[in-house]
Motif scaffolding. Structure first.
Motif, PDB file in Angstrom:
ATOM      1  N   ASP A 182       3.014  12.332   2.886  1.00 17.91           N
ATOM      2  CA  ASP A 182       3.953  12.535   1.942  1.00 17.91           C
ATOM      3  C   ASP A 182       3.309  12.531   0.365  1.00 17.91           C
ATOM      4  N   ILE A 183       2.103  13.093   0.180  1.00 15.96           N
ATOM      5  CA  ILE A 183       1.680  13.165  -1.023  1.00 15.96           C
ATOM      6  C   ILE A 183       2.561  13.809  -1.959  1.00 15.96           C
ATOM      7  N   ASP A 184       2.855  13.407  -3.277  1.00 12.90           N
ATOM      8  CA  ASP A 184       3.461  13.884  -4.267  1.00 12.90           C
ATOM      9  C   ASP A 184       2.865  14.556  -5.239  1.00 12.90           C
ATOM     10  N   SER A 185       1.242  14.013  -5.571  1.00 17.33           N
ATOM     11  CA  SER A 185       0.850  14.670  -6.607  1.00 17.33           C
ATOM     12  C   SER A 185      -0.734  14.023  -6.598  1.00 17.33           C
ATOM     13  N   ILE A 186      -1.583  15.111  -7.049  1.00 18.03           N
ATOM     14  CA  ILE A 186      -2.902  14.696  -7.038  1.00 18.03           C
ATOM     15  C   ILE A 186      -3.374  15.002  -8.660  1.00 18.03           C
ATOM     16  N   THR A 187      -3.951  13.967  -9.538  1.00 13.88           N
ATOM     17  CA  THR A 187      -4.221  14.402 -10.881  1.00 13.88           C
ATOM     18  C   THR A 187      -5.518  13.960 -10.876  1.00 13.88           C
ATOM     19  N   PHE A 188      -6.106  14.521 -12.177  1.00 10.84           N
ATOM     20  CA  PHE A 188      -7.583  14.484 -12.465  1.00 10.84           C
ATOM     21  C   PHE A 188      -7.820  14.009 -13.947  1.00 10.84           C
ATOM     22  N   THR A 189      -8.762  13.033 -14.211  1.00  9.08           N
ATOM     23  CA  THR A 189      -9.247  12.777 -15.582  1.00  9.08           C
ATOM     24  C   THR A 189     -10.570  12.743 -15.799  1.00  9.08           C
ATOM     25  N   VAL A 190     -10.779  13.253 -16.962  1.00 13.65           N
ATOM     26  CA  VAL A 190     -12.367  13.159 -17.336  1.00 13.65           C
ATOM     27  C   VAL A 190     -12.614  12.102 -18.652  1.00 13.65           C
ATOM     28  N   PHE A 201     -20.015  10.107 -18.195  1.00  8.99           N
ATOM     29  CA  PHE A 201     -18.563  10.376 -17.867  1.00  8.99           C
ATOM     30  C   PHE A 201     -17.961   9.731 -16.494  1.00  8.99           C
ATOM     31  N   GLN A 202     -16.732   9.191 -16.796  1.00 11.71           N
ATOM     32  CA  GLN A 202     -16.057   9.005 -15.322  1.00 11.71           C
ATOM     33  C   GLN A 202     -14.884  10.105 -15.123  1.00 11.71           C
ATOM     34  N   VAL A 203     -15.046  10.558 -13.809  1.00  7.59           N
ATOM     35  CA  VAL A 203     -14.132  11.568 -13.353  1.00  7.59           C
ATOM     36  C   VAL A 203     -13.274  10.708 -12.516  1.00  7.59           C
ATOM     37  N   PHE A 204     -11.727  10.796 -12.795  1.00  5.66           N
ATOM     38  CA  PHE A 204     -10.866   9.767 -11.907  1.00  5.66           C
ATOM     39  C   PHE A 204     -10.049  10.895 -11.153  1.00  5.66           C
ATOM     40  N   SER A 205      -9.981  10.560 -10.085  1.00  2.55           N
ATOM     41  CA  SER A 205      -8.471  11.533  -9.075  1.00  2.55           C
ATOM     42  C   SER A 205      -7.484  10.387  -8.827  1.00  2.55           C
ATOM     43  N   THR A 206      -6.173  10.724  -9.192  1.00  2.00           N
ATOM     44  CA  THR A 206      -5.299   9.784  -8.729  1.00  2.00           C
ATOM     45  C   THR A 206      -4.426  10.446  -7.592  1.00  2.00           C
ATOM     46  N   ALA A 207      -4.121   9.802  -6.592  1.00  2.00           N
ATOM     47  CA  ALA A 207      -3.268  10.375  -5.665  1.00  2.00           C
ATOM     48  C   ALA A 207      -1.974   9.645  -5.438  1.00  2.00           C
ATOM     49  N   THR A 208      -0.749  10.311  -5.652  1.00  2.00           N
ATOM     50  CA  THR A 208       0.456   9.478  -5.428  1.00  2.00           C
ATOM     51  C   THR A 208       1.416   9.828  -4.448  1.00  2.00           C
ATOM     52  N   ASP A 209       1.738   8.953  -3.334  1.00  2.00           N
ATOM     53  CA  ASP A 209       2.750   9.597  -2.391  1.00  2.00           C
ATOM     54  C   ASP A 209       4.185   9.008  -2.915  1.00  2.00           C
ATOM     55  N   ASP A 210       5.192   8.709  -2.102  1.00  2.29           N
ATOM     56  CA  ASP A 210       6.487   8.573  -2.492  1.00  2.29           C
ATOM     57  C   ASP A 210       6.747   7.205  -3.079  1.00  2.29           C
TER      58      ASP A 210
END
Length: 170
Positions: free
Chosen positions: A68-76, A112-121
């Motif tokens: 139930d992944i709602d979103s995947i976001t990225f930041t540099v 640089f740091q590359v971040f990935s965030t996954a959010t479920d419910d």
């Protein structure tokens, strides 16, 4: 007697066991609370080194037991600035992994740091990797004399074309 069951979604479930023997029966009931498990993120290698000006493609593979992944976001980020990625695309594959794709052009030398965030419910997980951007070695492309033929004691102007970004070189 015993039995087992696997629950793929978080929530509260009522479990009931009934025993029947020779016309006699008994029933036991209980509530089972299944907690949400945070998604797991795989960004691949933990450290990248790329030349300045490189367009780098990243894949964030996310597995969530509850699917139930709602979103995947990225930041540099560097030491002080957050940069948005150049593009994001998300898809689900048949093994219930979700993949986030993004690309970023590193135009400045540094770390640089590359971040990935996954959010479920209900839960978010963040993973990161380090990207070191190095200068492109200087290269002398050409040297030209103008004029290219002179007499003794005449002045000549030399020009050159240099490419690259690593100005620390001599």
């Amino acid at each position: 007697a015993s039995f087992s069951s696997t629950y793929t979604q978080d929530g509260t479930y009522t479990v009931q066991i009934k025993i029947d023997e020779n016309g006699l029966s008994d029933t036991a009931t209980m509530d089972l609370i299944v907690s949400n498990v945070a998604p797991h993120i795989d960004l691949g290698a933990s450290i990248y080194e790329v030349p300045e000006g490189s367009l780098v493609d990243f894949i964030s593979t996310v597995f969530d037991p509850g699917e139930d992944i709602d979103s995947i976001t990225f930041t540099v980020k560097d030491d002080s600035t957050v940069y948005p990625p150049d593009g994001i695309d998300i898809e689900t594959d048949p093994s219930y992994h979700e993949k986030g794709y993004f690309e970023y052009t590193f135009n400045t030398q540094g770390s640089f740091q590359v971040f990935s965030t996954a959010t479920d419910d209900t839960v978010s997980t963040t993973s990161s990797i380090t990207v070191t951007v190095v200068g492109v070695p200087l290269e002398l492309q050409a040297i030209v004399a103008s004029p290219n033929e002179i007499d003794e004691l005449d002045t000549v102007v030399f020009t050159s074309k240099i490419t690259g970004t690593d100005l620390g070189q001599t």
